[in-house]
Design a protein around this motif. Structure first.
Motif, PDB file in Angstrom:
ATOM      1  N   ARG A 279      40.159  76.965 -20.833  1.00  0.00           N
ATOM      2  CA  ARG A 279      38.846  77.206 -21.436  1.00  0.00           C
ATOM      3  C   ARG A 279      38.369  75.914 -22.105  1.00  0.00           C
ATOM      4  N   TRP A 280      37.210  75.439 -21.670  1.00  0.00           N
ATOM      5  CA  TRP A 280      36.641  74.203 -22.198  1.00  0.00           C
ATOM      6  C   TRP A 280      35.501  74.536 -23.149  1.00  0.00           C
ATOM      7  N   LEU A 281      35.419  73.809 -24.230  1.00  0.00           N
ATOM      8  CA  LEU A 281      34.312  73.961 -25.164  1.00  0.00           C
ATOM      9  C   LEU A 281      33.144  73.078 -24.725  1.00  0.00           C
ATOM     10  N   VAL A 282      31.970  73.667 -24.612  1.00  0.00           N
ATOM     11  CA  VAL A 282      30.760  72.918 -24.259  1.00  0.00           C
ATOM     12  C   VAL A 282      29.753  73.144 -25.379  1.00  0.00           C
ATOM     13  N   LEU A 283      29.513  72.110 -26.163  1.00  0.00           N
ATOM     14  CA  LEU A 283      28.602  72.195 -27.301  1.00  0.00           C
ATOM     15  C   LEU A 283      27.192  71.870 -26.831  1.00  0.00           C
ATOM     16  N   ASN A 284      26.326  72.856 -26.877  1.00  0.00           N
ATOM     17  CA  ASN A 284      25.004  72.768 -26.255  1.00  0.00           C
ATOM     18  C   ASN A 284      23.898  72.594 -27.309  1.00  0.00           C
ATOM     19  N   LYS A 285      22.730  72.236 -26.817  1.00  0.00           N
ATOM     20  CA  LYS A 285      21.491  72.103 -27.593  1.00  0.00           C
ATOM     21  C   LYS A 285      21.552  70.963 -28.617  1.00  0.00           C
ATOM     22  N   LEU A 286      22.247  69.886 -28.250  1.00  0.00           N
ATOM     23  CA  LEU A 286      22.282  68.739 -29.153  1.00  0.00           C
ATOM     24  C   LEU A 286      20.928  68.049 -29.257  1.00  0.00           C
ATOM     25  N   ASP A 287      20.028  68.326 -28.314  1.00  0.00           N
ATOM     26  CA  ASP A 287      18.696  67.725 -28.376  1.00  0.00           C
ATOM     27  C   ASP A 287      17.899  68.231 -29.571  1.00  0.00           C
ATOM     28  N   LEU A 288      18.312  69.359 -30.160  1.00  0.00           N
ATOM     29  CA  LEU A 288      17.618  69.914 -31.327  1.00  0.00           C
ATOM     30  C   LEU A 288      18.169  69.367 -32.643  1.00  0.00           C
ATOM     31  N   ILE A 289      19.201  68.548 -32.548  1.00  0.00           N
ATOM     32  CA  ILE A 289      19.807  67.964 -33.750  1.00  0.00           C
ATOM     33  C   ILE A 289      19.437  66.481 -33.809  1.00  0.00           C
ATOM     34  N   PRO A 290      18.994  65.984 -34.952  1.00  0.00           N
ATOM     35  CA  PRO A 290      18.692  64.549 -35.055  1.00  0.00           C
ATOM     36  C   PRO A 290      19.893  63.708 -34.623  1.00  0.00           C
ATOM     37  N   GLU A 291      19.607  62.630 -33.908  1.00  0.00           N
ATOM     38  CA  GLU A 291      20.677  61.823 -33.314  1.00  0.00           C
ATOM     39  C   GLU A 291      21.673  61.323 -34.351  1.00  0.00           C
ATOM     40  N   GLU A 292      21.200  60.979 -35.536  1.00  0.00           N
ATOM     41  CA  GLU A 292      22.104  60.441 -36.561  1.00  0.00           C
ATOM     42  C   GLU A 292      23.014  61.523 -37.159  1.00  0.00           C
ATOM     43  N   GLU A 293      22.679  62.810 -36.927  1.00  0.00           N
ATOM     44  CA  GLU A 293      23.491  63.897 -37.470  1.00  0.00           C
ATOM     45  C   GLU A 293      24.431  64.506 -36.443  1.00  0.00           C
ATOM     46  N   GLN A 294      24.284  64.136 -35.184  1.00  0.00           N
ATOM     47  CA  GLN A 294      25.031  64.810 -34.121  1.00  0.00           C
ATOM     48  C   GLN A 294      26.535  64.646 -34.272  1.00  0.00           C
ATOM     49  N   ASP A 295      27.009  63.421 -34.488  1.00  0.00           N
ATOM     50  CA  ASP A 295      28.449  63.187 -34.580  1.00  0.00           C
ATOM     51  C   ASP A 295      29.073  63.997 -35.720  1.00  0.00           C
ATOM     52  N   GLN A 296      28.414  63.994 -36.860  1.00  0.00           N
ATOM     53  CA  GLN A 296      28.952  64.730 -38.005  1.00  0.00           C
ATOM     54  C   GLN A 296      28.941  66.227 -37.756  1.00  0.00           C
ATOM     55  N   ARG A 319      29.770  67.484 -25.027  1.00  0.00           N
ATOM     56  CA  ARG A 319      28.507  67.589 -25.754  1.00  0.00           C
ATOM     57  C   ARG A 319      27.374  67.451 -24.741  1.00  0.00           C
ATOM     58  N   ILE A 320      26.500  68.461 -24.663  1.00  0.00           N
ATOM     59  CA  ILE A 320      25.438  68.421 -23.664  1.00  0.00           C
ATOM     60  C   ILE A 320      24.121  68.927 -24.252  1.00  0.00           C
ATOM     61  N   SER A 321      23.082  68.673 -23.493  1.00  0.00           N
ATOM     62  CA  SER A 321      21.793  69.340 -23.689  1.00  0.00           C
ATOM     63  C   SER A 321      21.398  69.888 -22.329  1.00  0.00           C
ATOM     64  N   ALA A 322      21.563  71.188 -22.137  1.00  0.00           N
ATOM     65  CA  ALA A 322      21.332  71.779 -20.821  1.00  0.00           C
ATOM     66  C   ALA A 322      19.884  71.632 -20.380  1.00  0.00           C
ATOM     67  N   ILE A 323      18.940  71.722 -21.312  1.00  0.00           N
ATOM     68  CA  ILE A 323      17.529  71.707 -20.922  1.00  0.00           C
ATOM     69  C   ILE A 323      17.080  70.321 -20.446  1.00  0.00           C
ATOM     70  N   SER A 324      17.673  69.244 -21.027  1.00  0.00           N
ATOM     71  CA  SER A 324      17.315  67.882 -20.609  1.00  0.00           C
ATOM     72  C   SER A 324      18.295  67.304 -19.599  1.00  0.00           C
ATOM     73  N   GLY A 325      19.457  67.916 -19.484  1.00  0.00           N
ATOM     74  CA  GLY A 325      20.473  67.424 -18.548  1.00  0.00           C
ATOM     75  C   GLY A 325      21.404  66.382 -19.143  1.00  0.00           C
ATOM     76  N   ASP A 326      21.205  66.008 -20.396  1.00  0.00           N
ATOM     77  CA  ASP A 326      22.071  64.998 -21.013  1.00  0.00           C
ATOM     78  C   ASP A 326      23.504  65.528 -21.138  1.00  0.00           C
ATOM     79  N   GLY A 327      24.457  64.752 -20.633  1.00  0.00           N
ATOM     80  CA  GLY A 327      25.861  65.122 -20.724  1.00  0.00           C
ATOM     81  C   GLY A 327      26.350  66.079 -19.660  1.00  0.00           C
ATOM     82  N   THR A 328      25.449  66.623 -18.839  1.00  0.00           N
ATOM     83  CA  THR A 328      25.888  67.589 -17.830  1.00  0.00           C
ATOM     84  C   THR A 328      26.582  66.910 -16.652  1.00  0.00           C
ATOM     85  N   ARG A 329      26.163  65.703 -16.330  1.00  0.00           N
ATOM     86  CA  ARG A 329      26.767  65.021 -15.174  1.00  0.00           C
ATOM     87  C   ARG A 329      28.257  64.722 -15.397  1.00  0.00           C
TER      88      ARG A 329
END
Length: 377
Positions: A279-296, A319-329
């Motif tokens: 079972r892999w963890l996929v953390l989604n919707k990072l596009d809704l979090i400000p970039e400087e807060e994502q790592d924390q 770490r992905i954003s399914a709607i924009s495709g970031d991290g899915t590849r």
């Protein structure tokens, strides 16, 4: 077409035809001897997996299936005709079990796989079989065997390499739309997905895998909350589970850690073997979090999730954003490499019972009354 993944049916195989007790009657040939033929075999019922069928809707409303009986034997050494078998076509991935005992009758996991689910009765023996040097005019014959009657449960379990887990609105349908050509319904309210969706993810010209999206789980599903555990059976054939977590829920009171732990608990309540799958963890919707807060935000979530589950190692985390495709590849290629390393999926061949009826008589021996001048009915 409505998606139907369960059905209960009754199957009745055909009865074998009765044997005949008759004697050869021909001019100038006294004591012609016995010439009663055997009865024909009753029709059996088979289930065949067909890749062109996607649902069990054909068995939702037509629930009783009966094969034809075999013909009775006749005089002049005439054997009764065997009845044709009845074929029931079902989707690939259908599991058929006995409704009363729970015994698995057939697991049809590949196209064209065939299994007998009800055996037709043997035809009875004519008096031709009972002649001997001491019994030159046998009047014995046997009746045909009744066919099997069973109440069966059909259950469709889709065939996929990867399954998606998560709460409603975690972004599962958006993810499958992003990485494949599948177009499941997407909306801003929970339980948008009401039935499983399959998508083929192609990473190269000759490399691909199948991903399954099932309706979301919520806490209390084991007790019937939401859609319950009904659709988790579709993940039982998968080799990897992707647990999608919404790190930016719209509800300010929502706790991603609590929700993720609840999904793991519900999975364990349903089937321990399913919970033990990779079972892999996929953390989604990072596009809704400000970039400087994502790592924390990600670090805080992983620390809290480890503490809540008592796990030292969580396995792969993406770490992905399914709607924009970031991290899915990178995620898709990691899945493909892992599946390739696992080797091809092993489909367990279903062993069908032998069609041989054995050497026993099909039924008790009966005798034609001495005053009966006609063939046995």
């Amino acid at each position: 077409m409505k998606f139907i993944d369960e059905a209960k049916i009754e199957v009745i195989a055909g009865k074998g035809g009765d044997g005949s007790a008759s004697f050869r009657r021909e001019k100038f040939i006294p004591f012609g001897g016995p010439d009663g033929g055997d009865g024909g075999r009753g029709g059996s019922i088979y289930a065949v997996a067909d890749r062109n069928i996607n649902t069990l809707v054909d068995y939702r409303y037509t629930r009783k299936f009966k094969a034809n009986n075999g013909e009775r034997g006749r005089g002049s050494d005439c054997y009764g005709k065997g009845a044709d078998d009845l074929i029931l076509r079902v989707p690939v991935g259908t599991v058929i079990s006995d409704l009363n005992t729970g015994e698995i009758v057939a697991d049809l996991a590949s196209d064209g796989q065939k299994a007998r689910i009800a055996r037709g009765g043997r035809g009875g023996l004519g008096n031709l079989h009972f002649k001997s040097s001491t019994n030159r005019a046998p009047r014995q014959f046997t009746r045909g065997e009744p066919g099997e009657e069973r109440e069966l449960k059909m259950e469709l379990r889709v065939l996929a390499d990867v399954g998606l887990l998560g709460l409603p609105n975690a972004g599962k349908s958006t993810f499958i739309r992003s990485v494949s050509a599948a177009k499941p319904k997407v909306a801003d309210y929970p339980f948008t997905t009401l039935h499983p969706n399959l998508g083929v993810v192609r990473t190269d010209e000759n490399r691909s895998f199948v991903i399954a999206d099932v309706p979301g789980l919520i806490e209390g599903a084991a007790d019937g909350a939401g859609l319950g555990h009904r659709f988790l059976k579709h993940l039982q054939r998968t080799r990897i589970l992707l647990h999608l977590v919404d790190l930016a829920p719209l509800d300010p009171e929502a706790d991603p850690v609590h929700d993720a732990v609840a999904i793991v608990a519900e999975l364990d309540k349903y089937d321990r073997r399913l919970a033990d799958k990779p079972r892999w963890l996929v953390l989604n919707k990072l596009d809704l979090i400000p970039e400087e807060e994502q790592d924390q935000r990600v670090a805080d979530f992983l620390a809290a999730f480890k503490a809540a589950t008592g796990q030292d190692e969580l396995g792969p985390v993406f770490r992905i954003s399914a709607i924009s495709g970031d991290g899915t590849r990178p995620l898709v290629y990691a899945i493909q490499d892992t599946l390739d390393a696992m080797g091809p999926a092993l489909v367990e061949a279903w062993e069908e019972k032998d069609d041989d009826y054995g050497d026993t008589l099909p039924g008790p021996i009966e005798e034609l009354p001495l005053d009966d001048e006609e063939d046995a009915e």
